[in-house]
Motif scaffolding. Sequence first.
Motif, mmCIF file in Angstrom:
data_model
loop_
_atom_site.group_PDB
_atom_site.id
_atom_site.type_symbol
_atom_site.label_atom_id
_atom_site.label_comp_id
_atom_site.label_asym_id
_atom_site.label_seq_id
_atom_site.Cartn_x
_atom_site.Cartn_y
_atom_site.Cartn_z
ATOM 1 N N SER A 130 0.833 -1.209 0.000
ATOM 2 C CA SER A 130 0.000 0.000 0.000
ATOM 3 C C SER A 130 0.865 1.255 0.000
ATOM 4 C CB SER A 130 -0.923 -0.010 1.217
ATOM 5 O OG SER A 130 -1.774 -1.129 1.193
ATOM 6 N N PHE A 131 1.924 1.226 0.794
ATOM 7 C CA PHE A 131 2.806 2.390 0.865
ATOM 8 C C PHE A 131 3.469 2.652 -0.491
ATOM 9 C CE2 PHE A 131 7.185 3.906 1.383
ATOM 10 C CZ PHE A 131 6.921 5.182 1.879
ATOM 11 N N ILE A 132 3.950 1.611 -1.133
ATOM 12 C CA ILE A 132 4.650 1.775 -2.419
ATOM 13 C C ILE A 132 3.708 2.317 -3.485
ATOM 14 C CG2 ILE A 132 5.780 0.501 -4.305
ATOM 15 C CD1 ILE A 132 6.987 -1.323 -2.063
ATOM 16 N N LYS A 133 2.453 1.832 -3.508
ATOM 17 C CA LYS A 133 1.489 2.344 -4.477
ATOM 18 C C LYS A 133 1.185 3.817 -4.225
ATOM 19 C CE LYS A 133 -0.840 0.696 -7.250
ATOM 20 N NZ LYS A 133 -0.735 0.724 -8.730
ATOM 21 N N LEU A 134 1.125 4.225 -2.950
ATOM 22 C CA LEU A 134 0.852 5.630 -2.631
ATOM 23 C C LEU A 134 2.075 6.505 -2.890
ATOM 24 C CD1 LEU A 134 -0.983 7.832 -1.441
ATOM 25 C CD2 LEU A 134 -0.225 7.138 0.846
ATOM 26 N N PHE A 135 3.233 6.049 -2.443
ATOM 27 C CA PHE A 135 4.454 6.847 -2.569
ATOM 28 C C PHE A 135 4.938 6.872 -4.020
ATOM 29 C CE2 PHE A 135 9.200 7.209 -1.687
ATOM 30 C CZ PHE A 135 9.149 8.579 -1.420
ATOM 31 N N GLY A 136 4.699 5.766 -4.722
ATOM 32 C CA GLY A 136 5.138 5.663 -6.114
ATOM 33 C C GLY A 136 6.267 4.652 -6.255
ATOM 34 N N ILE A 137 6.211 3.847 -7.347
ATOM 35 C CA ILE A 137 7.233 2.809 -7.551
ATOM 36 C C ILE A 137 8.601 3.434 -7.806
ATOM 37 C CG2 ILE A 137 7.978 0.954 -9.104
ATOM 38 C CD1 ILE A 137 5.029 0.188 -9.396
ATOM 39 N N LYS A 138 8.668 4.417 -8.694
ATOM 40 C CA LYS A 138 9.965 5.071 -8.971
ATOM 41 C C LYS A 138 10.507 5.751 -7.729
ATOM 42 C CE LYS A 138 9.284 5.897 -13.930
ATOM 43 N NZ LYS A 138 9.197 6.933 -14.992
ATOM 44 N N GLU A 139 9.598 6.395 -6.990
ATOM 45 C CA GLU A 139 10.032 7.095 -5.779
ATOM 46 C C GLU A 139 10.565 6.104 -4.737
ATOM 47 O OE1 GLU A 139 7.348 9.729 -8.007
ATOM 48 O OE2 GLU A 139 7.273 7.609 -7.436
ATOM 49 N N THR A 140 9.936 4.909 -4.667
ATOM 50 C CA THR A 140 10.400 3.896 -3.721
ATOM 51 C C THR A 140 11.777 3.373 -4.125
ATOM 52 O OG1 THR A 140 8.118 3.227 -3.283
ATOM 53 C CG2 THR A 140 9.842 1.698 -2.614
ATOM 54 N N ILE A 141 11.977 3.167 -5.430
ATOM 55 C CA ILE A 141 13.288 2.723 -5.915
ATOM 56 C C ILE A 141 14.352 3.753 -5.536
ATOM 57 C CG2 ILE A 141 14.663 2.324 -8.010
ATOM 58 C CD1 ILE A 141 12.106 1.124 -9.252
ATOM 59 N N LEU A 181 14.197 5.892 -3.103
ATOM 60 C CA LEU A 181 14.344 5.882 -1.651
ATOM 61 C C LEU A 181 15.309 4.783 -1.228
ATOM 62 C CD1 LEU A 181 13.468 6.760 1.218
ATOM 63 C CD2 LEU A 181 11.579 5.111 1.031
ATOM 64 N N ILE A 182 15.152 3.589 -1.807
ATOM 65 C CA ILE A 182 16.052 2.480 -1.467
ATOM 66 C C ILE A 182 17.491 2.827 -1.838
ATOM 67 C CG2 ILE A 182 16.606 0.069 -1.963
ATOM 68 C CD1 ILE A 182 13.627 -0.424 -2.403
ATOM 69 N N LYS A 183 17.675 3.419 -3.014
ATOM 70 C CA LYS A 183 19.036 3.777 -3.442
ATOM 71 C C LYS A 183 19.657 4.821 -2.524
ATOM 72 C CE LYS A 183 18.456 2.751 -8.359
ATOM 73 N NZ LYS A 183 18.456 3.292 -9.739
ATOM 74 N N GLN A 184 18.837 5.787 -2.093
ATOM 75 C CA GLN A 184 19.357 6.819 -1.184
ATOM 76 C C GLN A 184 19.786 6.213 0.142
ATOM 77 O OE1 GLN A 184 16.206 9.655 -0.868
ATOM 78 N NE2 GLN A 184 16.252 10.169 -3.047
ATOM 79 N N ARG A 185 19.016 5.233 0.608
ATOM 80 C CA ARG A 185 19.335 4.623 1.899
ATOM 81 C C ARG A 185 20.563 3.716 1.791
ATOM 82 N NH1 ARG A 185 16.627 8.159 3.477
ATOM 83 N NH2 ARG A 185 14.489 8.038 4.286
ATOM 84 N N LEU A 186 20.686 3.045 0.634
ATOM 85 C CA LEU A 186 21.733 2.047 0.509
ATOM 86 C C LEU A 186 22.881 2.460 -0.395
ATOM 87 C CD1 LEU A 186 19.537 -1.153 0.088
ATOM 88 C CD2 LEU A 186 20.483 -0.191 2.174
#
Length: 532
Positions: free
Chosen positions: A506-517, A519-524
């Motif tokens: 649900s979070f990924i659909k709301l936040f956006g798939i590209k935005e989630t990708i 986010l992961i890159k920024q964290r890692l």
Amino acid sequence: MSESTILANAIKSNAWPFLEAKKILDQIGNVTPAKGYVLFETGYGPSGLPHIGTFAEVARSIMVRQAFSQLSDIPTRIFCFSDDMDGLRKVPSNIPNPEMVVQHLGKPLTSVPDPFGECESYGHYMNSKLRSFLDKFGFEYEFFSSTDCYKSGMFDKMMLKVLEKYDEIMALMLPSFREERRATYSPFMPICPKTGIVLQVSIIKTDLKSATITYQDDIGNYIETPVTKGHCKLQWKPDFGMRWAALQVDYEMYGKDHMPNARLYSEICHILGGTKPVQFFYELFLNEKGEKISKSKGNSITVDEWLQYAPLESMALFMYNNPTRAKRLHFDVIPKNVDEYITFNKKYHAETEQVKRFSNPLHHIHQSNVPVIETFGISFSLLLNLVSVCNPENKSIVWGFISKYNSEATPESVPYLDHLIDFAICYYNDFIKANKSYITPNSKQNIILQEIVVMLSALPIDITAEQVQEKIYDIGNKHGYENLREYFQELYQILLGQTEGPRLGSFIKLFGIKETINLIKQRLHIPKLSIL
């Protein structure tokens, strides 16, 4: 739907307000009392700022009254009674000018100066706070001040009755005290004519003919004082029973701490010629440490504090649920109750069976007039996590994500959701932001997250939140997680800096798939993958 059908469905309901209302009908024999109405009473001790427990007692009593009105056409009234003639025993820790207040210890609350500098007295200020938050919710009630009732003579008849039955009341009360308390106990507490202090002194003589009592002051003088017109008040246990008899109360609820004295209240009411009301005890609210909340300590959430972070109806839901079960009352419970309210709202309007609607808490919270709300499936918890990631300075940023998630969602089309965004930002800033604690992924977690990135990059646009959730779930299973709760907690800590979170799909659909990708890159700091 006919009135007879509604009544039949209400009778079938096992919702606790209906069960309580049925007890009242049984007690009065389904006949209008001689006074012309059924009386609900709720009490308040204004020794400190009213907390949510105070609000809960009134709200719950009103819920029972509403249920009663659906079972019967017998008129009802509800009195909100303030024990503002009690002596102030200690200075609360959460008020201004305590040095001024401490000089008036022992005096009736309505004789102590207002430390806030706004009202006639300390008691008047606390009463105004109580009434303001009851009015904020639109409660219908009649307010009564103990000071006014005693001084106006409204209780004079019963005070004379207490004098007449003095020995009988003493015989009832004395066995409930330790030996040293028995030596000085009296149901009457005279107001000292010199100091204005509410005295707890031995009564040397009672005189029914002159309607007076005699006691000895601290320098040995014998003082004779009337028991009427507010020259005396009763100790709190006899006062409880006296009010029941004087006002002819039919229903009262009280906290579990009153249960050991319930028999005394009832018997005093009987001694004075009254009929004990139907009674309901509720469990106490506890703070985050499991301690009883207290007005004087200020160790709880106030109504105003709750309303900074969530709608009023979410607080009413917290009060409705399981009143006979002790519940911890702290800021962490707010998001859960907001989401439960949204869920119950959806269920209420989807339900076609009236009996089931009567069992829905919102029927009792809104007194049968449940509003329709829309959030497009976005929960408060989900909003909090969206806010947590995008860290917005204003809600237009949040609306940017929501509008991409659902093009029909606008502040105008879903005002309730717009309202929740304000609350979410406020809650995030005060409770989440400072407590974020990210973890650096280990080698196994790094591989998992890279697989999530690859999986997300290959998803079709029309994939559902549930399908995304299943794919994340499959990755956890693939890497041998026996406890998937632990798996998701690790993801929350890496991506959100917290141990709890929403369904990631649900979070990924709301936040956006590209935005989630991203986010992961920024964290890692994941190197750019060839597939991307």
